[in-house]
Design an enzyme around this catalytic site. Structure first.
Site, PDB file in Angstrom:
ATOM      1  N   TYR A 127     -13.815   6.985 -13.625  1.00  0.00           N
ATOM      2  CA  TYR A 127     -13.361   5.841 -12.821  1.00  0.00           C
ATOM      3  C   TYR A 127     -13.825   4.523 -13.442  1.00  0.00           C
ATOM      4  CZ  TYR A 127     -14.261   2.082  -9.617  1.00  0.00           C
ATOM      5  OH  TYR A 127     -14.375   0.822  -9.086  1.00  0.00           O
ATOM      6  N   HIS A 128     -15.133   4.452 -13.757  1.00  0.00           N
ATOM      7  CA  HIS A 128     -15.643   3.188 -14.308  1.00  0.00           C
ATOM      8  C   HIS A 128     -14.978   2.873 -15.656  1.00  0.00           C
ATOM      9  CE1 HIS A 128     -19.013   3.840 -11.366  1.00  0.00           C
ATOM     10  NE2 HIS A 128     -18.894   2.534 -11.266  1.00  0.00           N
ATOM     11  N   ASN A 168     -23.987   2.473   2.811  1.00  0.00           N
ATOM     12  CA  ASN A 168     -23.193   2.919   3.966  1.00  0.00           C
ATOM     13  C   ASN A 168     -23.476   4.391   4.265  1.00  0.00           C
ATOM     14  OD1 ASN A 168     -22.047   0.416   4.173  1.00  0.00           O
ATOM     15  ND2 ASN A 168     -20.013   0.999   3.454  1.00  0.00           N
ATOM     16  N   GLN A 188     -17.385  -6.417  -9.401  1.00  0.00           N
ATOM     17  CA  GLN A 188     -17.999  -6.347  -8.069  1.00  0.00           C
ATOM     18  C   GLN A 188     -19.031  -5.226  -7.991  1.00  0.00           C
ATOM     19  OE1 GLN A 188     -16.134  -7.398  -4.067  1.00  0.00           O
ATOM     20  NE2 GLN A 188     -15.683  -5.245  -4.266  1.00  0.00           N
ATOM     21  N   SER A 242     -18.566   6.765 -15.338  1.00  0.00           N
ATOM     22  CA  SER A 242     -17.695   7.824 -14.799  1.00  0.00           C
ATOM     23  C   SER A 242     -16.310   7.551 -15.369  1.00  0.00           C
ATOM     24  CB  SER A 242     -17.644   7.757 -13.265  1.00  0.00           C
ATOM     25  OG  SER A 242     -16.948   6.581 -12.857  1.00  0.00           O
ATOM     26  N   THR A 259     -15.530  -3.829 -11.773  1.00  0.00           N
ATOM     27  CA  THR A 259     -16.759  -3.309 -11.189  1.00  0.00           C
ATOM     28  C   THR A 259     -17.958  -3.649 -12.071  1.00  0.00           C
ATOM     29  OG1 THR A 259     -17.973  -1.279 -10.676  1.00  0.00           O
ATOM     30  CG2 THR A 259     -16.162  -1.055 -12.209  1.00  0.00           C
ATOM     31  N   LYS A 285     -11.718   1.136 -15.303  1.00  0.00           N
ATOM     32  CA  LYS A 285     -11.854  -0.307 -15.065  1.00  0.00           C
ATOM     33  C   LYS A 285     -12.132  -1.038 -16.382  1.00  0.00           C
ATOM     34  CE  LYS A 285     -11.721  -0.491 -10.442  1.00  0.00           C
ATOM     35  NZ  LYS A 285     -10.837  -1.334  -9.656  1.00  0.00           N
ATOM     36  N   ASP A 319       0.852  -1.191   0.000  1.00  0.00           N
ATOM     37  CA  ASP A 319       0.000   0.000   0.000  1.00  0.00           C
ATOM     38  C   ASP A 319       0.888   1.241   0.000  1.00  0.00           C
ATOM     39  OD1 ASP A 319      -3.296   0.004   0.844  1.00  0.00           O
ATOM     40  OD2 ASP A 319      -2.270   1.915   0.593  1.00  0.00           O
ATOM     41  N   ASN A 320       0.360   2.337  -0.524  1.00  0.00           N
ATOM     42  CA  ASN A 320       1.071   3.621  -0.457  1.00  0.00           C
ATOM     43  C   ASN A 320       0.285   4.636   0.379  1.00  0.00           C
ATOM     44  OD1 ASN A 320      -1.022   4.234  -2.104  1.00  0.00           O
ATOM     45  ND2 ASN A 320       0.199   5.047  -3.789  1.00  0.00           N
ATOM     46  N   TYR A 325     -30.559   9.737  -5.055  1.00  0.00           N
ATOM     47  CA  TYR A 325     -30.463  10.800  -6.054  1.00  0.00           C
ATOM     48  C   TYR A 325     -31.591  10.687  -7.077  1.00  0.00           C
ATOM     49  CZ  TYR A 325     -25.599  11.426  -4.382  1.00  0.00           C
ATOM     50  OH  TYR A 325     -24.473  11.638  -3.616  1.00  0.00           O
ATOM     51  N   ASP A 360       4.623   2.234  -4.204  1.00  0.00           N
ATOM     52  CA  ASP A 360       3.665   2.740  -5.185  1.00  0.00           C
ATOM     53  C   ASP A 360       3.705   1.894  -6.455  1.00  0.00           C
ATOM     54  OD1 ASP A 360       2.177   4.318  -6.928  1.00  0.00           O
ATOM     55  OD2 ASP A 360       2.775   6.144  -5.866  1.00  0.00           O
ATOM     56  N   VAL A 364     -24.754  11.667 -14.319  1.00  0.00           N
ATOM     57  CA  VAL A 364     -25.480  11.431 -15.564  1.00  0.00           C
ATOM     58  C   VAL A 364     -25.691   9.926 -15.636  1.00  0.00           C
ATOM     59  CG1 VAL A 364     -25.414  11.620 -18.077  1.00  0.00           C
ATOM     60  CG2 VAL A 364     -24.445  13.438 -16.656  1.00  0.00           C
ATOM     61  N   GLU A 365     -26.889   9.482 -15.280  1.00  0.00           N
ATOM     62  CA  GLU A 365     -27.186   8.049 -15.221  1.00  0.00           C
ATOM     63  C   GLU A 365     -28.687   7.864 -15.398  1.00  0.00           C
ATOM     64  OE1 GLU A 365     -26.215   6.588 -11.273  1.00  0.00           O
ATOM     65  OE2 GLU A 365     -27.426   8.102 -10.298  1.00  0.00           O
TER      66      GLU A 365
HETATM   67  N1  USQ Z   1     -26.445   7.164  -4.894  1.00  0.00           N
HETATM   68  C1  USQ Z   1     -27.543   7.844  -4.378  1.00  0.00           C
HETATM   69  N2  USQ Z   1     -27.349   8.607  -3.255  1.00  0.00           N
HETATM   70  C2  USQ Z   1     -26.143   8.714  -2.634  1.00  0.00           C
HETATM   71  C3  USQ Z   1     -25.043   8.001  -3.161  1.00  0.00           C
HETATM   72  C4  USQ Z   1     -25.222   7.248  -4.292  1.00  0.00           C
HETATM   73  O1  USQ Z   1     -28.641   7.768  -4.917  1.00  0.00           O
HETATM   74  O2  USQ Z   1     -26.064   9.430  -1.626  1.00  0.00           O
HETATM   75  C5  USQ Z   1     -26.645   6.341  -6.085  1.00  0.00           C
HETATM   76  C6  USQ Z   1     -25.753   6.742  -7.258  1.00  0.00           C
HETATM   77  O3  USQ Z   1     -26.333   7.766  -8.017  1.00  0.00           O
HETATM   78  C7  USQ Z   1     -25.631   5.428  -8.009  1.00  0.00           C
HETATM   79  C8  USQ Z   1     -25.742   4.366  -6.913  1.00  0.00           C
HETATM   80  O4  USQ Z   1     -26.277   5.020  -5.775  1.00  0.00           O
HETATM   81  O5  USQ Z   1     -26.715   5.263  -8.882  1.00  0.00           O
HETATM   82  C9  USQ Z   1     -24.408   3.771  -6.539  1.00  0.00           C
HETATM   83  O6  USQ Z   1     -23.539   4.822  -6.166  1.00  0.00           O
HETATM   84  P1  USQ Z   1     -22.347   4.560  -5.129  1.00  0.00           P
HETATM   85  O7  USQ Z   1     -21.736   5.868  -4.792  1.00  0.00           O
HETATM   86  O8  USQ Z   1     -22.813   3.701  -4.029  1.00  0.00           O
HETATM   87  O9  USQ Z   1     -21.395   3.632  -5.987  1.00  0.00           O
HETATM   88  P2  USQ Z   1     -20.518   3.921  -7.281  1.00  0.00           P
HETATM   89  O10 USQ Z   1     -20.165   5.355  -7.445  1.00  0.00           O
HETATM   90  O11 USQ Z   1     -21.167   3.250  -8.439  1.00  0.00           O
HETATM   91  O12 USQ Z   1     -19.154   3.175  -6.925  1.00  0.00           O
HETATM   92  C10 USQ Z   1     -19.066   2.188  -5.890  1.00  0.00           C
HETATM   93  C11 USQ Z   1     -17.620   2.061  -5.484  1.00  0.00           C
HETATM   94  C12 USQ Z   1     -16.813   1.563  -6.685  1.00  0.00           C
HETATM   95  C13 USQ Z   1     -17.426   0.281  -7.195  1.00  0.00           C
HETATM   96  C14 USQ Z   1     -18.891   0.483  -7.532  1.00  0.00           C
HETATM   97  C15 USQ Z   1     -19.602  -0.789  -7.914  1.00  0.00           C
HETATM   98  O13 USQ Z   1     -17.123   3.314  -5.030  1.00  0.00           O
HETATM   99  O14 USQ Z   1     -15.465   1.367  -6.291  1.00  0.00           O
HETATM  100  O15 USQ Z   1     -16.732  -0.115  -8.358  1.00  0.00           O
HETATM  101  O16 USQ Z   1     -19.572   0.963  -6.358  1.00  0.00           O
HETATM  102  S1  USQ Z   1     -20.862  -0.473  -9.084  1.00  0.00           S
HETATM  103  O17 USQ Z   1     -21.758   0.567  -8.565  1.00  0.00           O
HETATM  104  O18 USQ Z   1     -21.554  -1.711  -9.331  1.00  0.00           O
HETATM  105  O19 USQ Z   1     -20.210   0.030 -10.284  1.00  0.00           O
END
Ligand code: USQ
Length: 414
Positions: free
Chosen positions: A181-182, A239, A208, A179, A144, A185, A31-32, A254, A74, A326-327
């Site tokens: 980020y996505h 969470n 995941q 995003s 993901t 991946k 880890d870094n 949201y 790193d 944007v989703e």
């Molecule tokens: N969302 C809400 N309210 C909030 C937070 C999030 O409605 O307060 C919604 C988001 O708009 C989204 C969904 O919940 O539609 C998931 O958002 P998230 O923040 O829980 O998760 P995400 O940004 O997609 O990313 C997280 C992890 C990432 C992992 C991913 C799995 O941070 O590392 O890869 O979950 S997945 O969502 O299946 O791509």
């Protein structure tokens, strides 16, 4: 087996190390500490108090009677990666050490570039170091479910049969990241698939879903707690909703709140990753596991959290901020997940039970949450400029909203 975990100090990396040690595996971590630094950058911290890594190692020794090996460094440094793989010769490498936050990657151009450059570089370094130093090792790469987006069809595990203009093939299922980020991946997946072919490597790409939870059976003492993020950037949906309920802040699905994702309890994520490690891919094989238990809309989760909050004498309200992302806010969602159950995966944790467990712990750490009240409100917008109100009927913030000054450095602290 000897397992190398990159990102061993993180939300998943730490409990995975404990889980594998408890199952008799030898574990070495890298880890870094960049996540600790970046959570500070957005003005937040873990709701759970987490010790320094050196203290974590001592706790593992004293509580579990196990030794956890560790390299601080790193993945952007190829010589470092090559050195560790050559010195350790792991049977498996679980690669978790990536910038993991979608909102963080959407802050500005610098955060987008840092996310993609770091994530792709780290993965390429591991792939090349495996080829040079341990070509028989098995790479378990954290991807993901978000790579697939939300297509209007079922989602297979990586590949599907296609017929086009009268010809048939078995091809990678289209990826549509939501995003930067996505997308990092998605690009990683292409690189891992290609490297498995040209270097004859063993590789499992884990798609995941969103993880929730605070505990695993190995976390028997507060010194073994994993981090728990609740801010808008690093905290994930369920969470965050529980943290919001404890704070007395509105729970924030949201937009329309009908967006669905696959979810998985932290403990069951550990089980899944262990099963992937203990059942390696064949040389040259690139396989994809969809890793989640059940799909929920964020509205369903918000309602569930609000109901269970009542058991703790909390009465949260649910409010719908305009979606900063944007989703699709309403869509079909039917991913398939058969590979892990075929290896023996069984769900062990029920959602309500884990939600209660998180409430119980967060109430103990309520003062740490209170101090971070200002970071739960969404500020990062996917589409800019955007004049939509952030939160309908929201009162003026009680504390200044966090700012995101400057760009993150690619030179993560060692
Ligand atoms: N969302 C809400 N309210 C909030 C937070 C999030 O409605 O307060 C919604 C988001 O708009 C989204 C969904 O919940 O539609 C998931 O958002 P998230 O923040 O829980 O998760 P995400 O940004 O997609 O990313 C997280 C992890 C990432 C992992 C991913 C799995 O941070 O590392 O890869 O979950 S997945 O969502 O299946 O791509």
């Amino acid at each position: 087996m000897k397992v190398l975990i990159t990102g061993v100090d993180g939300y998943s990396g730490w409990p995975l190390a404990l889980h594998l040690l408890a199952r008799g595996h030898e574990v070495v971590g890298i880890d870094n500490f960049v996540t600790r630094k970046r959570v500070k950058e957005v003005g937040s911290w873990s709701a759970t108090p987490i010790p320094t890594f050196a203290k974590r190692q001592v706790a593992v020794r004293e509580i579990m009677g196990k030794e956890l090996g560790f390299y601080r460094g790193d993945l952007q440094n190829y010589d470092f990666v090559h050195h560790v793989l050559q010195a350790e010769h792991p049977d498996a490498i679980v690669h978790l050490a990536e910038q993991r936050s979608a909102p963080y990657s959407m802050i500005d151009v610098h955060h987008a570039v840092a996310t993609q450059v770091e994530n792709l570089t780290g993965t390429l370094h591991i792939l090349y170091a495996m080829k040079e130093a341990c070509p028989d090792a098995h790479l378990v790469k954290m991807g993901t479910m978000g790579e697939y987006g939300t297509p209007n069809t079922d989602i297979p595990e990586g590949f599907f049969d296609v017929e086009f203009h009268g010809r048939k093939d078995h091809l990678p299922f289209p990826r549509q990241g939501g995003s930067w980020y996505h997308w990092s991946k998605v690009f990683d997946s292409g690189d891992v698939m290609f490297a498995a072919k040209i270097f004859n490597l063993r590789a499992t790409d884990v798609m995941q879903g969103v993880i929730y939870g605070i505990r695993t059976p190995e976390i028997t003492d507060d010194r073994l707690l994993t981090r728990f993020d609740f801010d808008e950037t690093w905290g994930t949906a369920l969470n965050r909703f529980i943290a919001q309920a404890v704070l007395g802040s509105p729970i924030t699905p949201y937009g329309r709140g009908e967006q669905k994702r696959g979810f998985l309890a932290l403990e069951d994520s550990m089980q899944s990753l262990r099963l992937a490690v203990e059942h390696p891919a064949a040389p040259g094989e690139y396989r994809v596991f969809n890793q989640f238990d059940a799909s929920y809309s964020v509205n369903e989760l918000a309602d569930r959290v609000a109901r269970i909050a009542g058991e703790f004498d909390l009465k949260p309200v649910i409010e719908h901020p305009a979606d900063p992302r944007v989703e699709a806010e309403q869509h079909y969602y039917q991913p398939i997940h058969e590979h892990l159950p075929a290896l023996g995966y069984r769900r062990t944790r029920e959602l309500d039970e884990v939600v209660r467990e998180i409430f119980t712990d967060l109430l103990r750490f309520r003062r740490r949450l209170e101090a971070g009240r200002h970071v739960v409100v969404p500020t990062v917008q996917w589409r800019v400029p955007d004049s939509r109100p952030l939160l309908k009927a929201r009162a003026a913030p009680e504390a200044p909203l966090p700012t995101h000054p400057g760009s993150p450095s690619l030179d993560s602290p060692a």
